[in-house]
Design a protein around this motif. Structure first.
Motif, mmCIF file in Angstrom:
data_model
loop_
_atom_site.group_PDB
_atom_site.id
_atom_site.type_symbol
_atom_site.label_atom_id
_atom_site.label_comp_id
_atom_site.label_asym_id
_atom_site.label_seq_id
_atom_site.Cartn_x
_atom_site.Cartn_y
_atom_site.Cartn_z
ATOM 1 N N SER A 10 15.859 -9.093 -0.177
ATOM 2 C CA SER A 10 16.213 -8.406 1.073
ATOM 3 C C SER A 10 16.956 -9.312 2.054
ATOM 4 C CB SER A 10 14.961 -7.846 1.738
ATOM 5 O OG SER A 10 14.073 -8.887 2.058
ATOM 6 N N LYS B 181 19.598 -10.778 1.261
ATOM 7 C CA LYS B 181 21.003 -10.655 0.876
ATOM 8 C C LYS B 181 21.437 -9.196 0.985
ATOM 9 C CE LYS B 181 21.167 -14.469 -2.420
ATOM 10 N NZ LYS B 181 21.567 -14.857 -3.795
ATOM 11 N N ASP B 182 22.741 -8.994 1.042
ATOM 12 C CA ASP B 182 23.235 -7.619 0.969
ATOM 13 C C ASP B 182 24.078 -7.368 -0.274
ATOM 14 O OD1 ASP B 182 25.664 -8.183 3.659
ATOM 15 O OD2 ASP B 182 25.523 -8.982 1.631
ATOM 16 N N LYS B 183 24.222 -8.394 -1.074
ATOM 17 C CA LYS B 183 25.029 -8.240 -2.290
ATOM 18 C C LYS B 183 24.622 -9.293 -3.303
ATOM 19 C CE LYS B 183 29.891 -8.624 -3.795
ATOM 20 N NZ LYS B 183 31.276 -8.867 -3.316
ATOM 21 N N PHE C 50 24.310 -3.734 -4.250
ATOM 22 C CA PHE C 50 24.482 -3.762 -2.807
ATOM 23 C C PHE C 50 23.216 -3.232 -2.150
ATOM 24 C CE2 PHE C 50 28.982 -4.717 -2.612
ATOM 25 C CZ PHE C 50 29.477 -4.248 -3.825
ATOM 26 N N LEU C 51 22.810 -3.898 -1.075
ATOM 27 C CA LEU C 51 21.612 -3.475 -0.355
ATOM 28 C C LEU C 51 21.964 -3.206 1.099
ATOM 29 C CD1 LEU C 51 18.542 -3.041 -0.090
ATOM 30 C CD2 LEU C 51 18.324 -5.519 0.254
ATOM 31 N N ASN C 52 21.603 -2.029 1.583
ATOM 32 C CA ASN C 52 21.754 -1.660 2.991
ATOM 33 C C ASN C 52 20.358 -1.409 3.544
ATOM 34 O OD1 ASN C 52 22.073 -0.293 5.454
ATOM 35 N ND2 ASN C 52 23.979 0.685 4.794
ATOM 36 N N LYS C 53 19.792 -2.440 4.177
ATOM 37 C CA LYS C 53 18.401 -2.343 4.617
ATOM 38 C C LYS C 53 18.207 -1.304 5.709
ATOM 39 C CE LYS C 53 18.086 -6.710 5.220
ATOM 40 N NZ LYS C 53 17.645 -8.032 5.690
ATOM 41 N N LEU D 1 20.128 1.203 -1.808
ATOM 42 C CA LEU D 1 20.829 0.224 -2.623
ATOM 43 C C LEU D 1 21.623 0.937 -3.706
ATOM 44 C CD1 LEU D 1 18.410 -1.654 -5.029
ATOM 45 C CD2 LEU D 1 17.529 -0.064 -3.372
#
Lengths: 113, 113
Positions: A52, A54-56, A65-68, A73
């Motif tokens: 979490s 990171k975003d990529k 890709f992660l968009n918290k 994701l």
């Protein structure tokens, strides 16, 4: 209560194009995520993960890709190959001391030659 | 080389007749898990062992028991299988704290007649 949701049961993509598999989660405690790939008559195999912080995260043709803020994701496969045809599971884990995973229902990807 | 081995791959039992599924690992991992997976569903964690410590999920029926006689082996016992217990049973292992990736066996497909 489904904490990890993969809302698309299936996806078809032409060979060479991009495949995008999506995953949403509700548990704010999740701090790492994994993608697994499963062929018929085999167990799930680990594909790629993301923390979490990171975003990529990228590994060859696979990028997660992660968009918290959106609790979302996605897994991108570029270019898609027929051998990528499988069921993909998203899983979340919570806490530095945790080792358990919560899985989604999976998305079946078909890559058409 | 398979690192998590499940036997048998297919098991047919009769309603109410006890059945045992086995799992072995060559990874020397601390944690072993048993999941139940029904068609188009997420793998559902039944229980896990961290070394010899047994951890049961709150909603796992009493009909399901497990044994871990040593690091390498873990068994799933279904004392009185019902028709609703027909499913794929997946065994997985992980290092435990500090190791989030779970490694799965190929699964045992259980049919209940």
């Amino acid at each position: 209560d489904q904490q990890v949701k993969q809302n698309s049961p299936s996806l078809s993509v032409q060979e060479g194009r991009i495949s995008i598999l999506n995953c949403d989660y509700t548990n704010s405690m999740f701090d790492y995520f994994l993608w697994y790939k499963k062929y018929p008559a085999e167990g799930p195999t680990f594909l790629i993960s993301i923390s979490s912080i990171k975003d990529k995260n990228e590994d060859g043709r696979f990028t997660v890709f992660l968009n918290k803020s959106a609790k979302h994701l996605s897994l991108h496969i570029v270019p898609s190959q027929p051998g990528d045809s499988a069921v993909y599971f998203c899983a979340g884990g919570a806490g530095a001391g945790s080792y358990q995973l919560t899985f989604g229902k999976g998305t079946k990807l078909s890559v058409i030659p | 080389d398979a690192m998590v081995i499940q036997n048998p791959r297919y098991q047919v039992t009769q309603f109410g007749k006890p059945v045992t599924l086995s799992c072995s690992q060559t990874l020397n991992h601390n944690v072993m898990y048993w999941y139940q997976q029904k068609s188009s569903q997420a793998p559902k964690l039944l229980f896990h062992y961290y070394d010899k410590d047994f951890n049961n999920e709150a909603d796992t029926p009493d009909n399901f028991q497990s044994r871990r006689p040593n690091t390498s082996f873990c068994f799933l016992d279904i004392r009185s299988p019902g028709l609703g217990d027909a499913a794929m049973y997946l065994c997985a292992t992980s290092r435990g704290v500090g190791g989030n990736i779970q490694y799965f066996g190929a699964g045992t497909r259980l049919s209940v007649l």
